[in-house]
Design an enzyme around this catalytic site. Structure first.
Site, PDB file in Angstrom:
ATOM      1  N   LYS A  70       0.860  -1.176   0.000  1.00  0.00           N
ATOM      2  CA  LYS A  70       0.000   0.000   0.000  1.00  0.00           C
ATOM      3  C   LYS A  70       0.901   1.231   0.000  1.00  0.00           C
ATOM      4  O   LYS A  70       2.044   1.213   0.437  1.00  0.00           O
ATOM      5  CB  LYS A  70      -0.935   0.002   1.214  1.00  0.00           C
ATOM      6  N   THR A  81       5.263   6.207   3.647  1.00  0.00           N
ATOM      7  CA  THR A  81       4.093   5.473   4.140  1.00  0.00           C
ATOM      8  C   THR A  81       3.858   4.179   3.392  1.00  0.00           C
ATOM      9  O   THR A  81       2.780   3.618   3.476  1.00  0.00           O
ATOM     10  CB  THR A  81       2.825   6.342   4.059  1.00  0.00           C
ATOM     11  N   ASN A 289      -5.109  16.204   0.524  1.00  0.00           N
ATOM     12  CA  ASN A 289      -4.232  16.602   1.630  1.00  0.00           C
ATOM     13  C   ASN A 289      -4.691  17.859   2.342  1.00  0.00           C
ATOM     14  O   ASN A 289      -4.402  18.036   3.533  1.00  0.00           O
ATOM     15  CB  ASN A 289      -2.807  16.749   1.102  1.00  0.00           C
ATOM     16  N   THR A 294     -10.040  17.028   8.058  1.00  0.00           N
ATOM     17  CA  THR A 294     -11.331  17.690   8.222  1.00  0.00           C
ATOM     18  C   THR A 294     -12.401  17.071   7.350  1.00  0.00           C
ATOM     19  O   THR A 294     -13.572  17.350   7.526  1.00  0.00           O
ATOM     20  CB  THR A 294     -11.204  19.179   7.851  1.00  0.00           C
TER      21      THR A 294
END
Length: 294
Positions: A70, A81, A289, A294
């Site tokens: 991933k 990541t 991003n 939010t």
């Protein structure tokens, strides 16, 4: 009225009934479906799981190497990541497994960048079950070579899947640099082009702007003479010996409709080469991003 007292716990001897058995495992545990379930479970901003497998032969016996990974943002390995798990049924010694993995990663996962950013959990695991049988394969075993070839092919495929699924990406971008003085120069030049926001946005806008590629090469620090550089975009010659050459803009725009955009650069400074994979930069990357929390 006061609330009722909490229920009193009764152990099996006190209650007179046997303890409740644990729930059965999900149906995909320890099955082929478990691999796909795991590939889905590790996703973050990825749009789909990334998997692959292939078979290879050793002394007439077929073995398998498979994997999942991933990664789609904060994506330039060496602490990014990306997560990857590779498995094989070929019996490997720990030393042979580590050597094979380092060789494969160097030309695959470490040649991917989405945005040049990094994080803290970049990991690639290679697991050997040995269930395919045979003598354990060590560093000096002739069987290690076909395994490394298969592992490298799989790793390169998975790495390309990561780049293709970059956050907000619409294109897989391959940057090929040849004719570099050193292997380090080849990687440095290719990485500078692959990480350039101006190059990546030009690709997102289907703009055959080779000047941005040349500028990214110039700032890279790689050793070359600008009056020797050749640049092709999607097989279209756009720069020769550091100068522009006429090309059909409409044909260039048509070629930008392809799913993969290939930028080929010849520095004419030596014999070394490098290949990196990245993606274009679109409004989608900003949206993902900017709104991440939010």
């Amino acid at each position: 009225p006061p609330p009722p007292p909490p229920p009193r716990h009764l152990c099996a001897p006190c209650s007179g009934s046997p303890p409740t058995p644990p729930p059965p495992p999900p149906p995909f545990c320890r099955s082929e479906d478990g691999g796909h379930a795991a590939a889905e479970a590790i996703l973050t901003t990825d749009t789909h799981p990334k998997e692959g497998a292939l078979t290879f032969g050793v002394d007439g016996v077929r073995y398998t190497v498979g994997g999942m990974c991933k990664g789609s943002g904060m994506m330039q390995p060496n602490m990014a990541t990306m997560l990857a798990v590779l498995t094989t049924d070929l019996p490997l010694t720990p030393e042979a497994a580590r050597s094979a993995l380092e060789s494969a990663v160097g030309v695959s996962f470490n040649k991917v960048t989405v945005d040049s950013d990094t994080s803290t959990n970049d990991s690639v695991f290679l697991l050997s079950s040995g269930t395919g049988g045979g003598t354990p394969v060590g560093l000096d075993s002739p069987a290690l070579r076909p395994f490394v070839a298969a592992l490298t092919e799989l790793s390169r495929d998975l790495a390309r899947q990561i780049a293709r699924d970059g956050e907000g990406a619409s294109k897989l971008v391959t940057v090929e640099v040849s004719g570099a003085a050193t292997a380090e120069d080849a990687d440095t030049a290719a990485r500078s082009v692959a990480n350039s926001p101006l190059v990546k946005t030009a690709i997102g806008g289907h703009d055959c702007n080779w000047g941005r590629i040349a500028a990214a090469l110039g700032k890279s620090g790689a050793a070359f003479s600008q009056d020797k550089v050749d640049i092709d975009i999607m097989g279209l010659s756009v720069c020769r010996a550091g100068l522009t050459v006429p090309f059909d803009e409409e044909e260039a725009a048509r070629r930008f409709e392809e799913d993969e955009i290939v930028i080929a650069i010849d520095l004419h400074a030596g014999q070394e080469s490098a290949e990196l994979w990245t993606c274009d930069l679109t409004h989608g990357y900003i949206s993902i991003n900017a709104d991440y929390r939010t």
